[in-house]
Design a protein around this motif. Structure first.
Motif, PDB file in Angstrom:
ATOM      1  N   ASP A   1      -4.200   5.721  -0.126  1.00 15.18           N
ATOM      2  CA  ASP A   1      -3.743   4.517  -0.812  1.00 15.18           C
ATOM      3  C   ASP A   1      -4.214   4.542  -2.266  1.00 15.18           C
ATOM      4  O   ASP A   1      -4.831   5.499  -2.717  1.00 15.18           O
ATOM      5  CB  ASP A   1      -4.204   3.254  -0.075  1.00 15.18           C
TER       6      ASP A   1
ATOM      7  N   HIS B   1      -5.536   7.516   4.995  1.00 14.62           N
ATOM      8  CA  HIS B   1      -5.060   6.722   6.123  1.00 14.62           C
ATOM      9  C   HIS B   1      -4.480   7.572   7.254  1.00 14.62           C
ATOM     10  O   HIS B   1      -4.636   7.236   8.405  1.00 14.62           O
ATOM     11  CB  HIS B   1      -4.012   5.699   5.650  1.00 14.62           C
ATOM     12  N   SER B   2      -3.783   8.601   6.915  1.00 10.49           N
ATOM     13  CA  SER B   2      -3.192   9.450   7.955  1.00 10.49           C
ATOM     14  C   SER B   2      -2.926  10.838   7.375  1.00 10.49           C
ATOM     15  O   SER B   2      -3.046  11.060   6.176  1.00 10.49           O
ATOM     16  CB  SER B   2      -1.891   8.840   8.485  1.00 10.49           C
TER      17      SER B   2
END
Length: 149
Positions: free
Chosen positions: A103, A109-110
């Motif tokens: 982000d 995040h993934s």
């Protein structure tokens, strides 16, 4: 039964010509043929999007598939890669290897898995590239023998 070799001079010229081996031009010619097989094997494996967008969302004119190039080196080798002109190499690396989604704060995040189209191409093209290079070198060797006669 004869113990002499007829056409000994011609035979010696053939041996001398063959002993000279392949020059840089022959090596490049054979390696270019192998590189073309590699590129043709890879092109369908590269993901295709009908609408091209760059990282900023702007339309692009060329596709990653069209950015594949063959680079000849002074030692006779030929390498396949993506052109720096279209700035597609980094896109190819992301698509092949995958990337971590972050982000705006830099937090991960993934992970988006890569497609490994380069590795798949190496496995699929290995025998084809070798056979193509060998066929071209055989033809060059046959020319050396024919040229002496």
């Amino acid at each position: 039964m004869s113990s002499e070799i007829k056409n000994a001079d011609s035979f010696e010229r053939i041996l001398d010509n063959l002993a000279g081996g392949f020059d840089k031009k022959d090596k490049i010619f054979a390696n270019e043929a192998g590189a073309k097989v590699f590129v043709e094997t890879m092109k369908p494996k590269i993901p295709y999007r009908s609408k091209l967008r760059n990282a900023h969302g702007h339309a692009e004119k060329s596709h990653l598939r069209d950015s594949l190039i063959e680079v000849k080196h002074s030692n006779g080798s030929v390498h396949v890669g993506f052109t720096s002109k279209g700035e597609k190499g980094y896109i190819g690396r992301f698509l092949n290897d995958g990337w971590d989604v972050k982000d705006k704060n830099g937090e991960t995040h993934s992970h988006v898995a890569g497609l490994d189209f380069w590795g798949d191409t190496q496995r699929d093209a290995k025998g084809k590239v070798g056979a193509t290079v060998a066929a071209v070198l055989k033809e060059e060797m046959d020319k050396k023998v024919r040229d002496v006669k």
